[in-house]
Design an enzyme around this catalytic site. Structure first.
Site, PDB file in Angstrom:
ATOM      1  CD  GLU A  86      -4.168   0.001   2.081  1.00  0.00           C
ATOM      2  OE1 GLU A  86      -4.183  -0.286   3.357  1.00  0.00           O
ATOM      3  OE2 GLU A  86      -4.761  -0.782   1.407  1.00  0.00           O
ATOM      4  CG  ASN A  87      -1.509  -1.416  -0.518  1.00  0.00           C
ATOM      5  OD1 ASN A  87      -2.839  -0.999  -1.054  1.00  0.00           O
ATOM      6  ND2 ASN A  87      -1.240  -2.014   0.410  1.00  0.00           N
TER       7      ASN A  87
ATOM      8  CG  HIS B 222      -1.891  -2.843   3.935  1.00  0.00           C
ATOM      9  ND1 HIS B 222      -1.133  -4.059   4.348  1.00  0.00           N
ATOM     10  CD2 HIS B 222      -2.751  -3.194   3.053  1.00  0.00           C
ATOM     11  CE1 HIS B 222      -1.787  -5.112   3.567  1.00  0.00           C
ATOM     12  NE2 HIS B 222      -2.790  -4.796   2.705  1.00  0.00           N
TER      13      HIS B 222
HETATM   14 FE   LIG Z   1      -4.647  -1.237  -0.567  1.00  0.00          FE
HETATM   15 FE   LIG Z   2      -6.255  -1.719   2.176  1.00  0.00          FE
END
Ligand SMILES: [Fe+2]
Ligand SMILES: [Fe+2]
Length: 271
Positions: free
Chosen positions: A39-40, A68
């Protein structure tokens, strides 16, 4: 089945460390399934399709997401083209993408991977417990699938512990993500489900949960809009855990944390 799960990949340094490590780990640890939280991965915010494809090319089987998920707006229109990218299952009906995927290994065995998001101190999504049990009702561990991996992306450790207990005996691995900090509570629960409250982060730990320290600290010191957070670019640690399951039951036989490189004390599974 031999399963590796890696926690949230943050930015370029995290991605590169994972892509360098996974081919070697697949071979050395004789891995059957590799799941990472991405997600990042795209500059700290979201996941792009090209990055996901780079991860798949390196030997990752499934990329999970979290709060995210939609930071990269382009993924909204692309996620349905790549079922091996899954977003939390408890987004409302009609949300693009899927919250789970069944992966077929080269030898024909199958693994179900599920991503759900907690609701404590996070966006108010649908009930993650109901979402995960609805998906699992369509499969049977040890019968229709040989392993079930659940990524519970959540802030509150209590919510993650509860998810572990709810799924104990029905999943191979229940692992938390989102806090970017590996916890030392990895264990096999009484019913045979491997559990760890947080897998940790694949990124630079000389940071504030993967982001450059100065801007992140300034947000706490001065409650004012500041410079945009940027991922820290130092040497990354690859952090997660490995689980070996019994194919007949789908439950965990052995589990050990894995940390390579960067600032954290290294550890490797010895099985
Ligand atoms: Fe994260
Ligand atoms: Fe997160």
């Amino acid at each position: 089945m031999r399963i590796l799960f890696l926690g949230d990949i943050v930015g370029r340094t995290g991605r590169e460390a994972v892509m360098e490590a996974v081919p070697n780990l697949r071979r050395d640890l004789r891995l059957d399934l590799v799941v990472v939280n991405g997600e990042n991965a795209s500059h700290g915010f979201g996941l792009s399709l090209p990055i996901a494809r780079d991860l798949f090319a390196a030997g990752v089987d499934v990329v999970t997401l979290g709060n995210h998920a939609w930071d990269r707006k382009d993924l909204v229109g692309q996620i349905d083209a790549e079922p091996r990218i899954i977003r939390p299952a408890n987004y409302p009906p009609g949300t693009p993408g899927q919250g789970s995927v069944v992966v077929e290994l080269v030898d024909g065995r199958k693994a179900l991977v599920i991503n759900v998001m907690g609701r404590q101190f996070m966006e108010a999504l649908d009930d993650p417990f109901r979402a995960v049990t609805d998906i699992m009702a369509r499969h049977r561990l040890g019968v229709t699938v040989h392993a079930v991996v659940v990524d519970i992306h959540a802030e509150a450790s209590s919510e993650k512990w509860a998810m572990g207990h709810v799924l104990d005996g029905r999943a191979s691995l229940v692992v938390g993500t989102h806090t970017h900090t590996p916890t030392a509570d990895h264990r096999i629960l009484p019913g045979g489900t491997a559990y760890q409250t947080d897998a940790g982060m694949c990124g630079d730990y000389d940071s504030v949960i993967g982001m450059g320290k100065d801007a992140a600290i300034a947000r706490f010191l001065r409650r004012m809009p500041g410079e945009r957070l940027q991922p820290a670019e130092g040497v990354a640690t690859v952090a997660g855990m490995m689980v070996e399951t019994d194919d007949a039951t789908g439950l965990a036989r052995r589990m050990a944390p894995l940390r390579i490189g960067g600032l954290l004390a290294p550890t490797m599974p010895d099985f």
